[in-house]
Design a protein around this motif. Structure first.
Motif, PDB file in Angstrom:
ATOM      1  N   VAL A   7       0.893  -1.213  -0.083  1.00 51.77           N
ATOM      2  CA  VAL A   7       0.006   0.119  -0.017  1.00 51.77           C
ATOM      3  C   VAL A   7       0.996   1.278   0.067  1.00 51.77           C
ATOM      4  O   VAL A   7       1.522   1.828   1.121  1.00 51.77           O
ATOM      5  N   GLY A   8       1.050   1.788  -1.245  1.00 53.52           N
ATOM      6  CA  GLY A   8       2.211   2.837  -1.333  1.00 53.52           C
ATOM      7  C   GLY A   8       2.042   4.062  -0.516  1.00 53.52           C
ATOM      8  O   GLY A   8       3.084   4.465  -0.219  1.00 53.52           O
ATOM      9  N   ASP A   9       0.794   4.564  -0.204  1.00 54.67           N
ATOM     10  CA  ASP A   9       0.799   5.820   0.668  1.00 54.67           C
ATOM     11  C   ASP A   9       0.508   5.518   2.225  1.00 54.67           C
ATOM     12  O   ASP A   9       0.103   6.383   2.800  1.00 54.67           O
ATOM     13  N   SER A  10       0.573   4.121   2.464  1.00 54.18           N
ATOM     14  CA  SER A  10       0.476   3.703   3.741  1.00 54.18           C
ATOM     15  C   SER A  10       2.124   4.142   4.640  1.00 54.18           C
ATOM     16  O   SER A  10       3.164   4.375   4.052  1.00 54.18           O
ATOM     17  N   PRO A  11       2.111   4.485   5.854  1.00 56.43           N
ATOM     18  CA  PRO A  11       3.250   5.339   6.580  1.00 56.43           C
ATOM     19  C   PRO A  11       4.513   4.183   6.419  1.00 56.43           C
ATOM     20  O   PRO A  11       5.428   4.911   6.082  1.00 56.43           O
ATOM     21  N   TYR A  12       4.418   3.045   6.521  1.00 54.50           N
ATOM     22  CA  TYR A  12       5.443   2.018   6.329  1.00 54.50           C
ATOM     23  C   TYR A  12       6.113   2.121   5.007  1.00 54.50           C
ATOM     24  O   TYR A  12       7.075   2.219   4.775  1.00 54.50           O
ATOM     25  N   TRP A  13       5.213   1.903   4.028  1.00 53.32           N
ATOM     26  CA  TRP A  13       5.836   2.050   2.500  1.00 53.32           C
ATOM     27  C   TRP A  13       6.236   3.464   2.042  1.00 53.32           C
ATOM     28  O   TRP A  13       7.143   3.741   1.249  1.00 53.32           O
ATOM     29  N   GLN A  14       5.471   4.420   2.604  1.00 50.31           N
ATOM     30  CA  GLN A  14       5.589   5.849   2.052  1.00 50.31           C
ATOM     31  C   GLN A  14       7.193   6.202   2.479  1.00 50.31           C
ATOM     32  O   GLN A  14       7.749   7.228   1.981  1.00 50.31           O
ATOM     33  N   ALA A  15       7.623   5.625   3.637  1.00 53.26           N
ATOM     34  CA  ALA A  15       8.934   5.953   4.130  1.00 53.26           C
ATOM     35  C   ALA A  15      10.083   5.425   3.495  1.00 53.26           C
ATOM     36  O   ALA A  15      11.078   5.632   3.480  1.00 53.26           O
ATOM     37  N   LYS A  16       9.605   4.254   2.659  1.00 51.75           N
ATOM     38  CA  LYS A  16      10.570   3.716   1.393  1.00 51.75           C
ATOM     39  C   LYS A  16      11.429   4.818   0.377  1.00 51.75           C
ATOM     40  O   LYS A  16      10.508   5.737  -0.009  1.00 51.75           O
ATOM     41  N   PRO A  17      12.615   4.496   0.075  1.00 51.79           N
ATOM     42  CA  PRO A  17      12.897   5.210  -1.169  1.00 51.79           C
ATOM     43  C   PRO A  17      12.154   5.108  -2.286  1.00 51.79           C
ATOM     44  O   PRO A  17      11.410   4.086  -2.651  1.00 51.79           O
ATOM     45  N   GLU A  18      12.026   6.027  -3.185  1.00 47.41           N
ATOM     46  CA  GLU A  18      11.208   6.140  -4.478  1.00 47.41           C
ATOM     47  C   GLU A  18      11.674   5.061  -5.472  1.00 47.41           C
ATOM     48  O   GLU A  18      10.855   4.609  -5.922  1.00 47.41           O
ATOM     49  N   LYS A  19      13.001   4.593  -5.163  1.00 44.98           N
ATOM     50  CA  LYS A  19      13.475   3.728  -6.142  1.00 44.98           C
ATOM     51  C   LYS A  19      12.947   2.391  -5.972  1.00 44.98           C
ATOM     52  O   LYS A  19      12.483   1.573  -6.884  1.00 44.98           O
ATOM     53  N   VAL A  20      12.531   2.097  -4.648  1.00 45.01           N
ATOM     54  CA  VAL A  20      12.078   0.978  -4.221  1.00 45.01           C
ATOM     55  C   VAL A  20      10.345   0.800  -4.730  1.00 45.01           C
ATOM     56  O   VAL A  20       9.976  -0.007  -5.229  1.00 45.01           O
ATOM     57  N   LEU A  21       9.892   1.942  -4.391  1.00 47.51           N
ATOM     58  CA  LEU A  21       8.399   1.902  -4.824  1.00 47.51           C
ATOM     59  C   LEU A  21       8.103   2.061  -6.202  1.00 47.51           C
ATOM     60  O   LEU A  21       7.290   1.218  -6.751  1.00 47.51           O
ATOM     61  N   ALA A  22       9.101   2.585  -7.154  1.00 43.88           N
ATOM     62  CA  ALA A  22       9.138   2.586  -8.696  1.00 43.88           C
ATOM     63  C   ALA A  22       9.115   0.946  -9.106  1.00 43.88           C
ATOM     64  O   ALA A  22       8.316   0.728  -9.852  1.00 43.88           O
ATOM     65  N   ALA A  23      10.023   0.383  -8.420  1.00 43.70           N
ATOM     66  CA  ALA A  23      10.451  -0.918  -8.987  1.00 43.70           C
ATOM     67  C   ALA A  23       9.115  -1.684  -8.763  1.00 43.70           C
ATOM     68  O   ALA A  23       8.704  -2.528  -9.419  1.00 43.70           O
ATOM     69  N   LEU A  24       8.383  -1.735  -7.494  1.00 38.39           N
ATOM     70  CA  LEU A  24       7.221  -2.192  -7.231  1.00 38.39           C
ATOM     71  C   LEU A  24       6.078  -2.046  -8.147  1.00 38.39           C
ATOM     72  O   LEU A  24       5.356  -2.843  -8.494  1.00 38.39           O
ATOM     73  N   ARG A  25       5.963  -0.528  -8.203  1.00 41.40           N
ATOM     74  CA  ARG A  25       5.077  -0.380  -9.477  1.00 41.40           C
ATOM     75  C   ARG A  25       5.120  -1.043 -10.801  1.00 41.40           C
ATOM     76  O   ARG A  25       4.089  -1.552 -11.303  1.00 41.40           O
ATOM     77  N   THR A  26       6.470  -0.985 -11.293  1.00 41.75           N
ATOM     78  CA  THR A  26       6.575  -1.808 -12.540  1.00 41.75           C
ATOM     79  C   THR A  26       6.075  -3.198 -12.523  1.00 41.75           C
ATOM     80  O   THR A  26       5.709  -3.829 -13.415  1.00 41.75           O
ATOM     81  N   GLU A  27       6.380  -3.813 -11.448  1.00 39.01           N
ATOM     82  CA  GLU A  27       5.732  -5.087 -11.217  1.00 39.01           C
ATOM     83  C   GLU A  27       4.272  -5.303 -11.085  1.00 39.01           C
ATOM     84  O   GLU A  27       3.948  -6.641 -10.941  1.00 39.01           O
ATOM     85  N   THR A  28       3.807  -4.311 -11.086  1.00 38.94           N
ATOM     86  CA  THR A  28       2.126  -4.368 -10.824  1.00 38.94           C
ATOM     87  C   THR A  28       1.465  -4.144 -12.177  1.00 38.94           C
ATOM     88  O   THR A  28       1.714  -3.060 -12.660  1.00 38.94           O
ATOM     89  N   PRO A  29       0.750  -5.112 -12.384  1.00 38.74           N
ATOM     90  CA  PRO A  29      -0.001  -5.044 -13.883  1.00 38.74           C
ATOM     91  C   PRO A  29      -0.823  -3.552 -13.935  1.00 38.74           C
ATOM     92  O   PRO A  29      -0.928  -2.912 -15.022  1.00 38.74           O
ATOM     93  N   THR A  30      -1.270  -3.118 -12.998  1.00 37.64           N
ATOM     94  CA  THR A  30      -2.295  -1.642 -12.782  1.00 37.64           C
ATOM     95  C   THR A  30      -1.131  -0.622 -13.136  1.00 37.64           C
ATOM     96  O   THR A  30      -1.659   0.704 -13.241  1.00 37.64           O
ATOM     97  N   GLY A  31       0.236  -0.700 -12.830  1.00 37.57           N
ATOM     98  CA  GLY A  31       1.057   0.343 -12.834  1.00 37.57           C
ATOM     99  C   GLY A  31       1.176   1.358 -11.635  1.00 37.57           C
ATOM    100  O   GLY A  31       1.561   2.188 -11.839  1.00 37.57           O
ATOM    101  N   ARG A  32       0.384   0.913 -10.713  1.00 40.18           N
ATOM    102  CA  ARG A  32       0.346   1.660  -9.562  1.00 40.18           C
ATOM    103  C   ARG A  32       0.042   0.812  -8.377  1.00 40.18           C
ATOM    104  O   ARG A  32      -0.244  -0.317  -8.458  1.00 40.18           O
ATOM    105  N   LEU A  33       0.490   1.315  -7.336  1.00 44.92           N
ATOM    106  CA  LEU A  33       0.474   0.484  -5.834  1.00 44.92           C
ATOM    107  C   LEU A  33      -0.901   0.846  -5.418  1.00 44.92           C
ATOM    108  O   LEU A  33      -1.504   1.955  -5.619  1.00 44.92           O
ATOM    109  N   ALA A  34      -1.453  -0.100  -4.833  1.00 41.52           N
ATOM    110  CA  ALA A  34      -2.536   0.154  -4.010  1.00 41.52           C
ATOM    111  C   ALA A  34      -2.595   0.989  -3.033  1.00 41.52           C
ATOM    112  O   ALA A  34      -1.504   1.331  -2.536  1.00 41.52           O
TER     113      ALA A  34
END
Ligand SMILES: NC(=O)c1ccc[n+]([C@@H]2O[C@H](COP(=O)([O-])OP(=O)(O)OC[C@H]3O[C@@H](n4cnc5c(N)ncnc54)[C@H](OP(=O)(O)O)[C@@H]3O)[C@@H](O)[C@H]2O)c1
Length: 229
Positions: free
Chosen positions: A170-197
């Motif tokens: 969950v990209g905007d939850s406090p736990y994941w929001q604190a991660k580097p953008e590089k980590v979140l971008a990689a997760l987005r590309t692995e997700t068919p919708t192109g966005r995190l929940a």
């Protein structure tokens, strides 16, 4: 107006759900481990706050003593546990296993007399059970355990409905929001919708599980199709 209890409602998705329901005029009680913090967060949300520690299950019944009838029960509490089997931290594992598997069950046990035939429960698991990340050893294990817990509670508490929600990252939850953008971008590309929940996506899913009178013993994943990415 529904009476709603959100266990783990001072932060993240539980907090977003509590705020949403209080905003709609429901009578909401939310919990956190610290009474003062829970009270302050609840006041902001238009709810009532109480202290409850899921990792201390013997104290849960007393903590819930002044909660009344419950129409909708959401159990979302978690404490982060970074655990690998190669460097196994047994104390951390015992804490999280107790919190999710025993604590969640004890909340339901303690409240059973305040649930009624039309009550509904949502338990929080998570997609780490299907697609673990490094350090997810205990998280994956307990989130898989939520499946069995949900099934047995749906049978034992019938006609009370019991469902589980399994968010992905969950990209905007406090736990994941604190991660580097590089980590979140990689997760987005692995997700068919192109966005995190988002937290709003999960709140909407929980709301559906609680409201729909024929949805029972269901595991709803909210992950944008992550397992197919
Ligand atoms: N965020 C995600 O991407 C994600 C993904 C998959 C699954 N999930 C699941 O979704 C649920 C909510 O996650 P989140 O990220 O929104 O959580 P979060 O922001 O970390 O909030 C956790 C909540 O649990 C409470 N809590 C912590 N330790 C507790 C304990 N020992 N006893 C009782 N309450 C305790 C916290 O309150 P205090 O700190 O005030 O005590 C807080 O209200 C969790 O069950 C999690 O496993 C989340």
């Amino acid at each position: 107006m529904n009476s709603v209890l959100v266990v783990g409602g001072t932060s993240g998705i539980g907090h977003a759900f509590a705020r949403e329901r209080a905003g709609r005029g429901d009578d909401v009680v939310l919990t956190g481990r610290d009474a003062q913090r829970a009270g302050a967060v609840a006041e902001q949300a238009g709810a009532r706050g109480i202290a409850l520690d899921l990792a201390r299950p013997l104290e849960i019944a007393a903590a819930l003593a002044d909660v009344g009838r419950v129409d909708h029960l959401v159990i979302a509490g978690v404490s982060r546990d970074d655990n690998k089997v190669t460097e196994y931290d047994i104390d951390a594992a015992l804490r999280l296993v107790t919190l999710k598997l025993v604590g969640y069950t004890e909340v339901v046990h303690a409240l059973r007399g305040r649930l009624h035939d039309g009550s509904a429960i949502v338990l929080f698991g998570g997609q780490a059970k299907e697609r673990p990340y490094p350090g997810a050893t205990t998280v994956a294990t307990v989130n898989a355990g939520v499946r069995g817990m949900m099934h047995t509670l749906a049978v034992e508490l019938a006609p009370v409905r019991v469902n589980a929600v399994h968010p992905g990252v969950v990209g905007d939850s406090p736990y994941w929001q604190a991660k580097p953008e590089k980590v979140l971008a990689a997760l987005r590309t692995e997700t068919p919708t192109g966005r995190l929940a988002t937290m709003a996506d999960v709140v909407d899913a929980v709301d559906f599980l609680l409201r729909n009178d024929s949805v029972n013993a269901v595991e709803l994943t909210v992950d944008g199709g992550w397992l197919l990415g």
